[in-house]
Design a protein around this motif. Structure first.
Motif, PDB file in Angstrom:
ATOM      1  N   HIS A  91       0.923  -1.309  -0.004  1.00 46.04           N
ATOM      2  CA  HIS A  91      -0.115  -0.071   0.094  1.00 46.04           C
ATOM      3  C   HIS A  91       0.909   1.384  -0.138  1.00 46.04           C
ATOM      4  CE1 HIS A  91      -3.604  -2.243   0.574  1.00 46.04           C
ATOM      5  NE2 HIS A  91      -3.074  -2.892   1.568  1.00 46.04           N
ATOM      6  N   ALA A 148      -8.931   4.642  -1.446  1.00 43.58           N
ATOM      7  CA  ALA A 148      -8.550   3.051  -1.646  1.00 43.58           C
ATOM      8  C   ALA A 148      -8.602   2.167  -0.497  1.00 43.58           C
ATOM      9  CB  ALA A 148      -7.077   3.111  -1.951  1.00 43.58           C
ATOM     10  N   ASN A 152     -11.525  -1.560   0.731  1.00 47.34           N
ATOM     11  CA  ASN A 152     -11.277  -3.102   1.136  1.00 47.34           C
ATOM     12  C   ASN A 152     -12.329  -3.623   1.886  1.00 47.34           C
ATOM     13  OD1 ASN A 152      -8.762  -3.841   0.111  1.00 47.34           O
ATOM     14  ND2 ASN A 152      -7.783  -2.246   1.175  1.00 47.34           N
ATOM     15  N   SER A 159     -11.468  -5.982  -2.362  1.00 46.04           N
ATOM     16  CA  SER A 159     -10.966  -6.826  -0.968  1.00 46.04           C
ATOM     17  C   SER A 159     -10.076  -8.129  -1.497  1.00 46.04           C
ATOM     18  CB  SER A 159     -11.733  -6.839   0.130  1.00 46.04           C
ATOM     19  OG  SER A 159     -11.054  -7.715   1.121  1.00 46.04           O
ATOM     20  N   SER A 162      -7.207  -7.040  -3.755  1.00 43.06           N
ATOM     21  CA  SER A 162      -6.070  -6.421  -3.070  1.00 43.06           C
ATOM     22  C   SER A 162      -5.475  -7.313  -2.342  1.00 43.06           C
ATOM     23  CB  SER A 162      -6.695  -5.422  -2.098  1.00 43.06           C
ATOM     24  OG  SER A 162      -7.282  -4.223  -2.886  1.00 43.06           O
TER      25      SER A 162
END
Length: 392
Positions: A91, A148, A152, A159, A162
């Protein structure tokens, strides 16, 4: 995995390279990094200057620590083992840092939607599984840096994607993407609200700029990967003498892509669907190559660009796109294909994969994007059924 730093003697540091894979009790070392040994002189006892010796020793240890840390950081950025063990949360990585790893697989979402539908999720997941040593990047126009992390927990597909170790989701900032390309002036002059096909045109432009700047492979979000593409510079034939722009790959700063961007601006007509997309690729390829019809499953090559047979990505042509959502007596093996384009642009009735339907599309989901199938198809239907029962 990060290299292991081993102290081999009081006077040397050995940088040893671990493999990305562990096999039982033994670990093999295969990552291919160059073994590096950093020699430094042994410290001798100086009875006349014990304070000075201790100070030199501390300085030397600090210098060695920073030097080795720098080496470890640089090696951690190499894509081969980068995704097996990341020294930092992904991230915190910027788009440029990931793109500069090279050989990215790039997807674009130029609408404002924030929840990737199952087909988009399947496209990204299948690429992540087929290209496990390459970064898979989904750029989303509706995404901002501030939203962002919230997504999630809000959207199942976001989610899901990611959580995959080599998948990165970034905001699509077109002005930044077009910097340093012929497309910037066009972008600053065009009025999106007045464009008939802006979603498609902006996607056509963005994919050209990203591949020119960083290289890699671009794929539409309705393409399911089934095996690696062995070519580096290629276009995908939709049919004989006609190129698509839904899948293509080139190294960074390739002249063909630069010429395409210049022609994009020179021949711009946003009212004609595909004029900046497949028609652009086709006219630019015809300008440098004598295109002929394909015979069998052969590929063509011209000017060091591979023009790949329609069987590689379009074994089911667009007039027959609905066959993906039919039940087949015997499913095709697609032995000559690298990926399958499901022609979502033609899917005006929003046909979808249904659990238990036994359609070809459902079988593809099960085989190449099983997590998407389980979470977004099977579990989603179960959740809908449960909610309906509770409501009743």
């Amino acid at each position: 995995m990060l290299p292991t730093v081993c102290v081999s003697s009081p006077g040397s540091w050995a940088l040893r390279e671990p493999d990305c894979h562990h096999d039982g009790k033994q670990t093999s070392w295969k990552c291919g990094f160059v073994r590096t040994i950093i020699q430094h002189p042994c410290l001798r006892h100086d009875p006349k200057g014990p304070g000075k010796a201790r100070m030199l020793k501390k300085i030397q240890i600090c210098l060695c620590f920073f030097f080795v840390s720098g080496i470890l950081y640089e090696i951690s950025l190499l894509s081969g083992c980068f995704f097996s063990y990341m020294p930092m949360s992904k991230h915190f990585l910027t788009p440029e840092q990931v793109l500069n790893l090279g050989k990215s697989i790039i997807f674009l979402e130029t609408t404002e939607r924030l929840e990737p539908p199952p087909l988009v999720s399947c496209s990204v997941e299948s690429a992540a599984r087929i290209y496990q040593d390459r970064p898979i990047i989904l750029f989303m126009k509706g995404l901002t840096n501030n939203t962002a992390l919230d997504l999630n927990s809000s959207y199942a597909a976001f989610s899901l994607l990611s959580s995959m170790k080599n998948v990165f989701i970034f905001p699509l900032q077109m002005e930044t993407v077009f910097q340093g390309t012929p497309l910037l002036q066009w972008y600053n002059q065009v009025v999106p609200e007045q464009e008939k096909n802006w979603i498609h045109v902006s996607s056509d432009a963005s994919r050209l700029a990203l591949i020119w700047k960083y290289g890699g492979i671009y794929m539409d979000t309705d393409v399911i990967s089934i095996r690696p593409i062995p070519e580096e510079s290629f276009l995908a034939a939709q049919k004989s003498q006609f190129s698509s722009n839904g899948i293509f790959g080139f190294p960074a700063h390739h002249k063909f892509i630069w010429d395409c961007m210049e022609n994009f601006v020179l021949k711009y007509n946003g009212n004609i669907w595909g004029n900046q997309g497949p028609f652009l690729m086709t006219r630019m390829l015809k300008a440098i190559c004598n295109l002929t019809d394909f015979k069998g499953t052969e590929d063509h090559s011209c000017q060091n660009i591979s023009f790949l047979n329609p069987q590689r990505f379009y074994p089911i042509p667009y007039p027959a796109w609905g066959r993906y959502y039919k039940v087949w007596d015997k499913s095709p093996n697609f032995n000559h294909s690298y990926a399958l384009h499901l022609w979502n642009f033609m899917n005006h009735n929003q046909k979808a994969v249904v659990a238990g339907s036994n359609t070809l599309a459902e079988k593809l989901y099960k085989a190449y994007c099983p997590t998407t199938y389980e979470d977004l198809i099977q579990n989603a239907e179960l959740r809908d059924f449960t909610h309906a029962e509770n409501a009743a």
